[in-house]
Design a protein around this motif. Structure first.
Motif, PDB file in Angstrom:
ATOM      1  N   VAL A 320       0.751  -1.112   0.044  1.00  0.00           N
ATOM      2  CA  VAL A 320       0.214   0.125   0.032  1.00  0.00           C
ATOM      3  C   VAL A 320       0.704   1.400  -0.130  1.00  0.00           C
ATOM      4  CG1 VAL A 320      -0.154   0.389   2.593  1.00  0.00           C
ATOM      5  CG2 VAL A 320      -2.139   1.080   0.962  1.00  0.00           C
ATOM      6  N   ILE A 321       2.335   1.138   0.300  1.00  0.00           N
ATOM      7  CA  ILE A 321       3.060   2.368   0.368  1.00  0.00           C
ATOM      8  C   ILE A 321       3.801   2.424  -1.185  1.00  0.00           C
ATOM      9  CG2 ILE A 321       3.338   2.184   2.566  1.00  0.00           C
ATOM     10  CD1 ILE A 321       5.964   1.367   2.575  1.00  0.00           C
ATOM     11  N   GLY A 322       3.578   1.463  -2.009  1.00  0.00           N
ATOM     12  CA  GLY A 322       4.116   1.881  -3.306  1.00  0.00           C
ATOM     13  C   GLY A 322       5.218   0.589  -3.452  1.00  0.00           C
ATOM     14  N   ASP A 323       6.163   1.072  -4.565  1.00  0.00           N
ATOM     15  CA  ASP A 323       7.075   0.330  -4.872  1.00  0.00           C
ATOM     16  C   ASP A 323       8.288   0.230  -3.882  1.00  0.00           C
ATOM     17  OD1 ASP A 323       6.034  -0.757  -7.229  1.00  0.00           O
ATOM     18  OD2 ASP A 323       6.505   0.731  -8.383  1.00  0.00           O
ATOM     19  N   PRO A 324       9.133  -0.777  -3.536  1.00  0.00           N
ATOM     20  CA  PRO A 324       9.044  -2.251  -4.268  1.00  0.00           C
ATOM     21  C   PRO A 324       7.923  -2.973  -3.616  1.00  0.00           C
ATOM     22  CG  PRO A 324      10.795  -1.976  -2.807  1.00  0.00           C
ATOM     23  CD  PRO A 324       9.942  -0.747  -2.729  1.00  0.00           C
ATOM     24  N   MET A 325       7.209  -3.738  -4.352  1.00  0.00           N
ATOM     25  CA  MET A 325       6.270  -4.640  -3.927  1.00  0.00           C
ATOM     26  C   MET A 325       6.707  -6.044  -3.764  1.00  0.00           C
ATOM     27  SD  MET A 325       2.761  -3.036  -5.614  1.00  0.00           S
ATOM     28  CE  MET A 325       2.293  -1.276  -5.329  1.00  0.00           C
ATOM     29  N   PHE A 326       7.411  -6.322  -2.730  1.00  0.00           N
ATOM     30  CA  PHE A 326       7.839  -7.761  -2.609  1.00  0.00           C
ATOM     31  C   PHE A 326       7.431  -8.159  -1.064  1.00  0.00           C
ATOM     32  CE2 PHE A 326      11.661  -5.969  -4.982  1.00  0.00           C
ATOM     33  CZ  PHE A 326      11.149  -6.372  -6.378  1.00  0.00           C
ATOM     34  N   VAL A 327       7.068  -9.502  -0.998  1.00  0.00           N
ATOM     35  CA  VAL A 327       6.490  -9.691   0.148  1.00  0.00           C
ATOM     36  C   VAL A 327       7.567  -9.792   1.327  1.00  0.00           C
ATOM     37  CG1 VAL A 327       7.294 -12.236  -0.160  1.00  0.00           C
ATOM     38  CG2 VAL A 327       5.271 -11.909   1.453  1.00  0.00           C
ATOM     39  N   TYR A 328       8.901  -9.977   1.293  1.00  0.00           N
ATOM     40  CA  TYR A 328       9.619  -9.864   2.219  1.00  0.00           C
ATOM     41  C   TYR A 328       9.865  -8.455   2.773  1.00  0.00           C
ATOM     42  CZ  TYR A 328      12.617  -9.689  -1.922  1.00  0.00           C
ATOM     43  OH  TYR A 328      12.908  -9.395  -3.353  1.00  0.00           O
ATOM     44  N   VAL A 329       9.835  -7.642   1.713  1.00  0.00           N
ATOM     45  CA  VAL A 329       9.884  -6.053   2.142  1.00  0.00           C
ATOM     46  C   VAL A 329       8.523  -5.960   3.012  1.00  0.00           C
ATOM     47  CG1 VAL A 329       9.815  -3.716   1.160  1.00  0.00           C
ATOM     48  CG2 VAL A 329      11.014  -5.513   0.005  1.00  0.00           C
ATOM     49  N   ALA A 330       7.273  -6.314   2.524  1.00  0.00           N
ATOM     50  CA  ALA A 330       6.077  -6.028   3.081  1.00  0.00           C
ATOM     51  C   ALA A 330       6.287  -6.606   4.857  1.00  0.00           C
ATOM     52  CB  ALA A 330       5.091  -6.715   2.537  1.00  0.00           C
ATOM     53  N   ALA A 331       6.689  -7.605   4.923  1.00  0.00           N
ATOM     54  CA  ALA A 331       6.993  -8.350   6.173  1.00  0.00           C
ATOM     55  C   ALA A 331       7.818  -7.526   7.078  1.00  0.00           C
ATOM     56  CB  ALA A 331       7.484  -9.770   6.183  1.00  0.00           C
ATOM     57  N   TYR A 332       9.004  -7.045   6.629  1.00  0.00           N
ATOM     58  CA  TYR A 332      10.009  -6.136   6.987  1.00  0.00           C
ATOM     59  C   TYR A 332       9.623  -4.965   7.543  1.00  0.00           C
ATOM     60  CZ  TYR A 332      13.320  -2.540   7.021  1.00  0.00           C
ATOM     61  OH  TYR A 332      14.325  -1.327   7.297  1.00  0.00           O
ATOM     62  N   ALA A 333       8.629  -4.429   6.722  1.00  0.00           N
ATOM     63  CA  ALA A 333       8.012  -3.147   6.892  1.00  0.00           C
ATOM     64  C   ALA A 333       6.821  -3.068   7.926  1.00  0.00           C
ATOM     65  CB  ALA A 333       7.517  -2.551   5.615  1.00  0.00           C
ATOM     66  N   GLY A 334       6.009  -4.234   7.985  1.00  0.00           N
ATOM     67  CA  GLY A 334       4.962  -4.405   8.832  1.00  0.00           C
ATOM     68  C   GLY A 334       5.637  -4.442  10.115  1.00  0.00           C
ATOM     69  N   ALA A 335       6.496  -5.356  10.411  1.00  0.00           N
ATOM     70  CA  ALA A 335       6.984  -5.467  11.898  1.00  0.00           C
ATOM     71  C   ALA A 335       7.616  -3.945  12.390  1.00  0.00           C
ATOM     72  CB  ALA A 335       8.328  -6.651  11.760  1.00  0.00           C
ATOM     73  N   LEU A 336       8.317  -3.416  11.326  1.00  0.00           N
ATOM     74  CA  LEU A 336       9.252  -2.049  11.633  1.00  0.00           C
ATOM     75  C   LEU A 336       8.105  -1.067  12.025  1.00  0.00           C
ATOM     76  CD1 LEU A 336      11.690  -0.651  11.712  1.00  0.00           C
ATOM     77  CD2 LEU A 336      11.405  -0.008   9.206  1.00  0.00           C
ATOM     78  N   ALA A 337       7.028  -0.934  11.316  1.00  0.00           N
ATOM     79  CA  ALA A 337       5.755   0.063  11.513  1.00  0.00           C
ATOM     80  C   ALA A 337       5.152  -0.297  12.957  1.00  0.00           C
ATOM     81  CB  ALA A 337       4.756  -0.202  10.628  1.00  0.00           C
ATOM     82  N   ALA A 338       5.100  -1.529  13.133  1.00  0.00           N
ATOM     83  CA  ALA A 338       4.498  -1.953  14.634  1.00  0.00           C
ATOM     84  C   ALA A 338       5.573  -1.357  15.633  1.00  0.00           C
ATOM     85  CB  ALA A 338       4.089  -3.325  14.595  1.00  0.00           C
ATOM     86  N   GLU A 339       6.755  -1.769  15.439  1.00  0.00           N
ATOM     87  CA  GLU A 339       7.526  -1.373  16.605  1.00  0.00           C
ATOM     88  C   GLU A 339       7.795   0.238  16.644  1.00  0.00           C
ATOM     89  OE1 GLU A 339      12.337  -1.858  17.224  1.00  0.00           O
ATOM     90  OE2 GLU A 339      11.318  -3.813  16.599  1.00  0.00           O
ATOM     91  N   ASN A 340       7.630   0.888  15.699  1.00  0.00           N
ATOM     92  CA  ASN A 340       7.960   2.288  15.768  1.00  0.00           C
ATOM     93  C   ASN A 340       6.627   2.975  16.272  1.00  0.00           C
ATOM     94  OD1 ASN A 340      10.662   2.606  14.559  1.00  0.00           O
ATOM     95  ND2 ASN A 340       9.916   2.862  12.881  1.00  0.00           N
ATOM     96  N   ALA A 341       5.494   2.313  15.833  1.00  0.00           N
ATOM     97  CA  ALA A 341       4.180   2.890  16.234  1.00  0.00           C
ATOM     98  C   ALA A 341       4.113   2.817  17.821  1.00  0.00           C
ATOM     99  CB  ALA A 341       3.117   2.436  15.671  1.00  0.00           C
ATOM    100  N   LEU A 342       4.513   1.551  18.342  1.00  0.00           N
ATOM    101  CA  LEU A 342       4.252   1.264  19.726  1.00  0.00           C
ATOM    102  C   LEU A 342       5.421   1.620  20.542  1.00  0.00           C
ATOM    103  CD1 LEU A 342       3.039  -2.220  19.239  1.00  0.00           C
ATOM    104  CD2 LEU A 342       1.560  -0.190  19.935  1.00  0.00           C
ATOM    105  N   THR A 343       6.692   1.969  20.137  1.00  0.00           N
ATOM    106  CA  THR A 343       7.580   2.271  20.952  1.00  0.00           C
ATOM    107  C   THR A 343       8.240   3.701  20.902  1.00  0.00           C
ATOM    108  OG1 THR A 343       9.429   1.022  19.635  1.00  0.00           O
ATOM    109  CG2 THR A 343       8.206  -0.322  21.394  1.00  0.00           C
ATOM    110  N   GLY A 344       7.746   4.234  19.722  1.00  0.00           N
ATOM    111  CA  GLY A 344       8.570   5.354  19.221  1.00  0.00           C
ATOM    112  C   GLY A 344       9.585   5.249  18.175  1.00  0.00           C
ATOM    113  N   ASN A 345       9.452   6.289  17.315  1.00  0.00           N
ATOM    114  CA  ASN A 345      10.553   6.021  16.020  1.00  0.00           C
ATOM    115  C   ASN A 345      11.698   6.179  16.193  1.00  0.00           C
ATOM    116  OD1 ASN A 345       7.824   6.415  14.787  1.00  0.00           O
ATOM    117  ND2 ASN A 345       7.835   8.415  14.152  1.00  0.00           N
ATOM    118  N   ALA A 346      12.156   4.811  16.263  1.00  0.00           N
ATOM    119  CA  ALA A 346      13.528   4.644  16.402  1.00  0.00           C
ATOM    120  C   ALA A 346      14.415   3.901  15.317  1.00  0.00           C
ATOM    121  CB  ALA A 346      13.679   3.725  17.796  1.00  0.00           C
TER     122      ALA A 346
END
Length: 478
Positions: A320-346
């Motif tokens: 949903v954030i655009g290219d590159p649309m790879f599943v391993y990028v999506a999984a990395y980004a999902g975990a990263l977004a959760a961590e940043n949202a819940l613990t502060g943008n680190a």
């Protein structure tokens, strides 16, 4: 030992964290949030697992392998091994693909959910009603401290005259066909288009590929696109580049595709048309405009380096954030977004050493900069190009199609790019990805043991080729 971050958003809502979307990015976000101790909700009205497991990576790669097995029955390079012809049993092949998809959807998504009691799944579409509220189709409103949008993307077709009225296949419907067509036009010569084009050709379909840009896989090194097109043509595919598709019409006996290849006007008459011209983010109808989330030119959600949107309570990840649309990028980004949202943008979203693969045969894999991209960044490149005929594994396999091209920084001798065209070449790209990530130099690669008669040995040979003529080296020579 590094201490795990603490969730900072607990309280003030029914949930700490809400995921809108149930694909790879959504699951990675939910799991990471649960691991951080958050109360998590997920809203998804479609099939769990998103594109990859259902209509993308998993089904396409198993069908590609099936088509390769069919191709090898007739085409291989070993004398003394009989070649046998025969028509593929497509319904059986398709059913086996469907069974694998169902198994992985169950084990990697439904069973995973059961292992996380702090994640609550709502099998409904969710739309944003505020920066901390999502309204479900049933009318229920979920509230959370932070929300992440992981709604994925869908196939996109260009505005070709007559195309929408005629109807066409996309990647999902092509892999679900009841029977194999006799002839097929594939509009689009990037990864998805070429993978499916070669797959169908190897199953006996007469295939024509039409690509608008001057070469196929245009985002890759120019040598790769030119060579891959020639290999596909050698298998019987008609591959045209620099194409303008003018009109698509459909009659009782199939499709007529009118196009220009360069200045030449052509017509292709085929049974089916497959459009593989990219994907667009699923952002329409989710209420993002009501909560101050900015969208880009192609409808993608705009995020910063922490995957935070222009609404500070809302993050986004995956296709949903655009290219590159790879599943391993999506999984990395999902975990990263959760961590940043819940613990502060680190932690920053970093794709500087991102490997890419196109599962044709020979396969394309790459990471880092091409030599032209290096020059554009003010880096003087050193380039090594090793034909596969110098790789013992390729010789033993009687398949020397392709090459390995490495790019290094002339000033530092650090590896900054790798571009591979080889059978099973997708298995070779992780080493240069690590080299780029860790800042390794040419000597670091050449001084590392690489087992003999492996494809990965080709990476050492390509690194040696910066300074040596590998044709003059003995086997395993250092």
């Amino acid at each position: 030992m590094t201490q795990a971050p603490s969730v900072i958003t607990r309280g003030g809502g029914e949930f700490d964290f809400l995921v809108v979307g149930g694909g790879s990015a959504g699951f990675a976000a939910a799991i990471r949030a649960a691991d951080l101790g958050a109360r998590v909700a997920m809203a998804e009205n479609g099939t769990l697992g998103g594109t990859c497991v259902n209509v993308g990576c998993v089904p396409s790669k198993t069908l590609i392998r099936a088509a390769e097995a069919q191709h090898r029955r007739v085409h291989h390079a070993f004398r003394g091994i009989p070649a046998t012809d025969g028509q593929p049993d497509w319904p059986t092949v398709r059913a086996e693909k469907d069974a694998l998809v169902a198994e992985l959807r169950q084990t990697k998504y439904w069973n995973v959910l059961r292992a996380y009691p702090s994640i609550t799944l709502f099998q409904e579409r969710g739309t944003f009603s505020s920066a901390r509220e999502v309204r479900l189709a049933s009318g229920r409103t979920l509230t959370a401290g932070k929300i992440v949008a992981t709604t994925g993307a869908s196939p996109w077709a260009p505005p070709i005259a007559g195309l929408a009225e005629a109807g066409y296949l996309d990647n999902a419907s092509a892999m679900a066909l009841e029977r194999i067509p006799q002839s097929l036009v594939v509009i689009g010569g990037s990864a998805v288009g070429l993978e499916l084009a070669q797959m169908f050709a190897r199953l006996g379909v007469r295939v024509t590929v039409l690509e608008a840009l001057p070469r196929v896989v245009a985002a890759e090194d120019a040598d790769i696109g030119n060579a891959l097109a020639d290999y596909l043509r050698s298998e019987g595919l008609d591959v045209y580049t620099d194409v303008r598709v003018d009109r698509v019409t459909r009659g009782s006996d199939g499709y007529e595709v009118q196009y220009h290849a360069g200045s030449a006007e052509r017509i292709a008459r085929v049974e089916r048309v497959l459009v593989a011209t990219g994907r667009r983010a699923n952002t329409a109808g989710f209420g993002l405009d009501k909560i101050g989330v900015t969208l880009g030119k192609k409808g993608e959600i705009v995020v910063d380096e922490f995957l935070q949107t222009t609404n500070p309570n809302v993050y986004a990840a995956g296709d949903v954030i655009g290219d590159p649309m790879f599943v391993y990028v999506a999984a990395y980004a999902g975990a990263l977004a959760a961590e940043n949202a819940l613990t502060g943008n680190a932690r920053r979203y970093d794709l500087s050493a991102l490997p890419k693969v196109t599962f044709t045969d020979p396969a394309v894999s790459s990471v880092g900069l091409t030599e032209d991209e290096a020059r554009a960044q003010g880096i003087e490149p050193l380039v090594s190009k090793l034909p596969l005929e110098h790789v013992p594994r390729a010789l033993a396999a009687h398949d020397t199609r392709g090459f390995i091209k490495l790019v290094a920084d002339a000033a530092t001798k650090k590896i900054i790019g790798a571009h591979i065209l080889a059978a099973e070449g997708e298995e070779m790209v992780t080493e240069p990805a690590l080299a780029i990530k860790l800042g390794l130099m040419i000597e670091d690669v050449t001084s590392t043991f690489h087992p003999y008669l492996t494809l990965s040995e080709g990476m050492k040979l390509a690194a040696q080729a910066f300074t040596k003529d590998v044709a003059t080296l003995s086997c395993c020579a250092a």
